[in-house]
Motif scaffolding. Structure first.
Motif, PDB file in Angstrom:
ATOM      1  N   LEU A   1      34.404  44.835  11.270  1.00  0.00           N
ATOM      2  CA  LEU A   1      35.519  43.101  10.722  1.00  0.00           C
ATOM      3  C   LEU A   1      33.980  43.363   9.342  1.00  0.00           C
ATOM      4  N   SER A   2      33.775  44.490   9.000  1.00  0.00           N
ATOM      5  CA  SER A   2      32.748  44.719   7.589  1.00  0.00           C
ATOM      6  C   SER A   2      33.646  45.393   6.489  1.00  0.00           C
ATOM      7  N   TYR A   3      34.388  45.584   7.230  1.00  0.00           N
ATOM      8  CA  TYR A   3      36.090  46.224   6.355  1.00  0.00           C
ATOM      9  C   TYR A   3      36.947  44.248   5.348  1.00  0.00           C
ATOM     10  N   PHE A   4      37.226  43.668   6.678  1.00  0.00           N
ATOM     11  CA  PHE A   4      37.292  42.246   5.680  1.00  0.00           C
ATOM     12  C   PHE A   4      36.063  41.825   4.924  1.00  0.00           C
ATOM     13  N   GLU A   5      35.180  41.898   5.227  1.00  0.00           N
ATOM     14  CA  GLU A   5      34.054  40.938   4.199  1.00  0.00           C
ATOM     15  C   GLU A   5      33.906  41.990   3.051  1.00  0.00           C
ATOM     16  N   ILE A   6      33.691  43.086   2.993  1.00  0.00           N
ATOM     17  CA  ILE A   6      33.945  44.633   1.558  1.00  0.00           C
ATOM     18  C   ILE A   6      35.070  43.275   0.660  1.00  0.00           C
ATOM     19  N   SER A   7      36.485  43.552   1.135  1.00  0.00           N
ATOM     20  CA  SER A   7      37.639  43.239   0.856  1.00  0.00           C
ATOM     21  C   SER A   7      37.827  41.956   0.568  1.00  0.00           C
ATOM     22  N   MET A   8      37.071  40.578   1.022  1.00  0.00           N
ATOM     23  CA  MET A   8      36.869  39.549   0.524  1.00  0.00           C
ATOM     24  C   MET A   8      36.251  39.250  -0.903  1.00  0.00           C
ATOM     25  N   GLU A   9      35.180  40.069   0.054  1.00  0.00           N
ATOM     26  CA  GLU A   9      33.606  40.280  -1.082  1.00  0.00           C
ATOM     27  C   GLU A   9      34.524  40.842  -3.227  1.00  0.00           C
ATOM     28  N   VAL A  10      34.625  41.948  -2.838  1.00  0.00           N
ATOM     29  CA  VAL A  10      35.991  42.067  -3.841  1.00  0.00           C
ATOM     30  C   VAL A  10      36.067  40.881  -4.449  1.00  0.00           C
ATOM     31  N   GLU A  11      37.523  39.826  -4.018  1.00  0.00           N
ATOM     32  CA  GLU A  11      37.855  39.175  -4.819  1.00  0.00           C
ATOM     33  C   GLU A  11      37.374  37.988  -5.218  1.00  0.00           C
ATOM     34  N   TRP A  12      35.952  38.009  -4.490  1.00  0.00           N
ATOM     35  CA  TRP A  12      35.411  36.722  -5.305  1.00  0.00           C
ATOM     36  C   TRP A  12      34.983  36.841  -5.902  1.00  0.00           C
ATOM     37  N   LEU A  13      34.263  38.531  -6.377  1.00  0.00           N
ATOM     38  CA  LEU A  13      33.590  38.692  -7.370  1.00  0.00           C
ATOM     39  C   LEU A  13      34.490  39.098  -8.404  1.00  0.00           C
TER      40      LEU A  13
ATOM     41  N   SER B   1      33.141  32.632   7.824  1.00  0.00           N
ATOM     42  CA  SER B   1      33.497  33.019   9.427  1.00  0.00           C
ATOM     43  C   SER B   1      33.201  34.326   9.401  1.00  0.00           C
ATOM     44  N   ILE B   2      33.179  35.320   8.673  1.00  0.00           N
ATOM     45  CA  ILE B   2      33.923  36.423   8.206  1.00  0.00           C
ATOM     46  C   ILE B   2      32.084  37.323   8.416  1.00  0.00           C
ATOM     47  N   LYS B   3      31.326  35.957   7.588  1.00  0.00           N
ATOM     48  CA  LYS B   3      29.946  36.473   6.901  1.00  0.00           C
ATOM     49  C   LYS B   3      28.836  36.632   8.558  1.00  0.00           C
ATOM     50  N   MET B   4      29.161  35.567   9.335  1.00  0.00           N
ATOM     51  CA  MET B   4      28.747  35.164  10.401  1.00  0.00           C
ATOM     52  C   MET B   4      29.559  35.562  11.267  1.00  0.00           C
ATOM     53  N   GLY B   5      30.405  36.563  11.909  1.00  0.00           N
ATOM     54  CA  GLY B   5      30.498  37.440  12.595  1.00  0.00           C
ATOM     55  C   GLY B   5      29.919  38.828  11.845  1.00  0.00           C
ATOM     56  N   VAL B   6      30.179  39.311  10.633  1.00  0.00           N
ATOM     57  CA  VAL B   6      29.266  40.131  10.348  1.00  0.00           C
ATOM     58  C   VAL B   6      27.971  40.194  10.826  1.00  0.00           C
ATOM     59  N   PHE B   7      27.373  39.130  10.353  1.00  0.00           N
ATOM     60  CA  PHE B   7      25.639  39.207  10.583  1.00  0.00           C
ATOM     61  C   PHE B   7      25.102  39.157  12.018  1.00  0.00           C
TER      62      PHE B   7
ATOM     63  N   VAL C   1      32.493  55.585   1.617  1.00  0.00           N
ATOM     64  CA  VAL C   1      32.855  56.815   1.807  1.00  0.00           C
ATOM     65  C   VAL C   1      32.123  57.737   2.926  1.00  0.00           C
ATOM     66  N   PRO C   2      30.543  58.345   2.647  1.00  0.00           N
ATOM     67  CA  PRO C   2      29.065  58.169   3.707  1.00  0.00           C
ATOM     68  C   PRO C   2      29.008  57.026   4.191  1.00  0.00           C
ATOM     69  N   LEU C   3      28.661  55.874   3.831  1.00  0.00           N
ATOM     70  CA  LEU C   3      28.377  55.233   4.685  1.00  0.00           C
ATOM     71  C   LEU C   3      29.195  54.923   6.006  1.00  0.00           C
ATOM     72  N   THR C   4      30.377  54.793   5.486  1.00  0.00           N
ATOM     73  CA  THR C   4      31.599  54.881   6.459  1.00  0.00           C
ATOM     74  C   THR C   4      31.597  55.939   8.250  1.00  0.00           C
ATOM     75  N   MET C   5      31.128  56.896   7.578  1.00  0.00           N
ATOM     76  CA  MET C   5      30.853  57.607   8.122  1.00  0.00           C
ATOM     77  C   MET C   5      29.150  58.071   9.187  1.00  0.00           C
ATOM     78  N   PHE C   6      28.630  57.498   8.873  1.00  0.00           N
ATOM     79  CA  PHE C   6      26.752  56.933   8.786  1.00  0.00           C
ATOM     80  C   PHE C   6      27.388  56.597  10.133  1.00  0.00           C
ATOM     81  N   GLU C   7      27.640  55.130   9.470  1.00  0.00           N
ATOM     82  CA  GLU C   7      28.272  54.042  10.652  1.00  0.00           C
ATOM     83  C   GLU C   7      28.825  54.524  12.091  1.00  0.00           C
ATOM     84  N   LEU C   8      30.042  55.384  11.538  1.00  0.00           N
ATOM     85  CA  LEU C   8      30.570  55.613  12.864  1.00  0.00           C
ATOM     86  C   LEU C   8      29.442  56.228  13.471  1.00  0.00           C
ATOM     87  N   GLY C   9      29.150  57.412  13.155  1.00  0.00           N
ATOM     88  CA  GLY C   9      28.089  58.742  13.990  1.00  0.00           C
ATOM     89  C   GLY C   9      26.233  57.440  14.651  1.00  0.00           C
ATOM     90  N   LEU C  10      26.307  56.151  14.066  1.00  0.00           N
ATOM     91  CA  LEU C  10      25.680  55.617  14.556  1.00  0.00           C
ATOM     92  C   LEU C  10      26.217  55.464  15.958  1.00  0.00           C
TER      93      LEU C  10
END
Length: 268
Positions: free
Chosen positions: A93-105, A117-123, A232-241
């Protein structure tokens, strides 16, 4: 089992759990000197002391039967499974949120209802993911990591509440505080990474690798200007968690663990 064999086995069990003597003290309310003397075989502990140590190490002792057995009822707590499942959903879900935030900004047209809906799901999924990790930090004690997780949980609730208010009203816009939010999350990701770095003798050096990724991504996000690269490292970090949770669930449910050997010898 008598001393010094009892002390030796308690020491082996503690190390197998990835605990320092100081961390074991927090779990059983004994002092460090007492545990040191027991592990060294210098003293024979009383029955209630042995019981407290066993319980802190995940072992159940039946004094009347002079027997011990591994606690199997809590070996795979619900919250660990909930955290793992939520972490996987959040990761997508976080990838959808990031892409929508970029478009919004960028001023592009974004469906507000879908964004909310995406924000609530991510939260929700990120919160459950963090709770799962918090539970794991109690099973494999690490106060620094736990405090960082609690701080991130609070920041998550704060910023997503603000996001939903911004999307649902005209009081303020996401772009008014967006960079402060990114910097804040960067700070807490960095603290989570530092917490993982403090694990010793746990899962080889994997926790240190995951922790280093958290620190790097946290620094880049905190600087704001490096937030893009920090993904990039954040994605790897969250995958590591997520992998860390999988490891934890497997570790506490493993029948052929050092715990089983310890139990068998105590029963002999």
């Amino acid at each position: 089992m008598k001393q010094p064999e009892l002390g030796k086995r308690i020491s082996e069990m503690r190390k197998a759990k990835g605990l320092t003597q100081e961390e074991l003290v927090e779990l059983c309310n004994l002092n460090v000197r007492t545990i040191q003397r027991i592990e060294a075989g210098e003293v024979t502990p009383r029955s209630y002391t042995v019981k407290a140590l066993f319980e802190a190490l995940g072992i159940e002792w039946n004094q009347s039967e002079n027997d011990v057995s591994i606690k199997r009822g809590n070996e795979k707590p619900f919250w660990l499974y909930a955290g793992l499942t939520s972490g996987l959903i959040y990761f997508m879900l976080s990838y959808f949120e990031i892409s929508m935030e970029v478009e919004w900004l960028a001023g592009m047209e974004v469906n507000t209802a879908s964004f909310i809906s995406i924000k609530m799901g991510v939260f929700l999924t990120f919160s459950l993911f963090l709770i799962g990790l918090i539970k794991l930090s109690y099973i494999f004690p690490n106060r620094t990591f736990r405090l960082a997780l609690y701080a991130m949980l609070a920041a998550n609730a704060l910023w997503y509440s603000i996001d939903l208010i911004a999307l649902g009203t005209s009081r303020f816009a996401i772009e008014d505080y967006y960079y402060v939010k990114v910097s804040s999350f960067g700070l807490f990701y960095g603290l989570m990474g530092l917490g993982l770095l403090t694990y010793k003798n746990l899962w080889s050096n994997i926790t240190q690798v995951i922790g280093a990724l958290g620190v790097v991504s946290g620094i880049l996000m905190f600087s704001v200007i490096g937030a893009g690269i920090g993904l990039v490292p954040l994605t790897m970090f969250e995958l590591g968690l997520i992998i860390f949770l999988v490891w934890g669930i497997n570790k506490i449910g493993r029948r052929s663990s050092p715990d089983s050997t310890f139990t068998a010898e105590l029963q002999s």
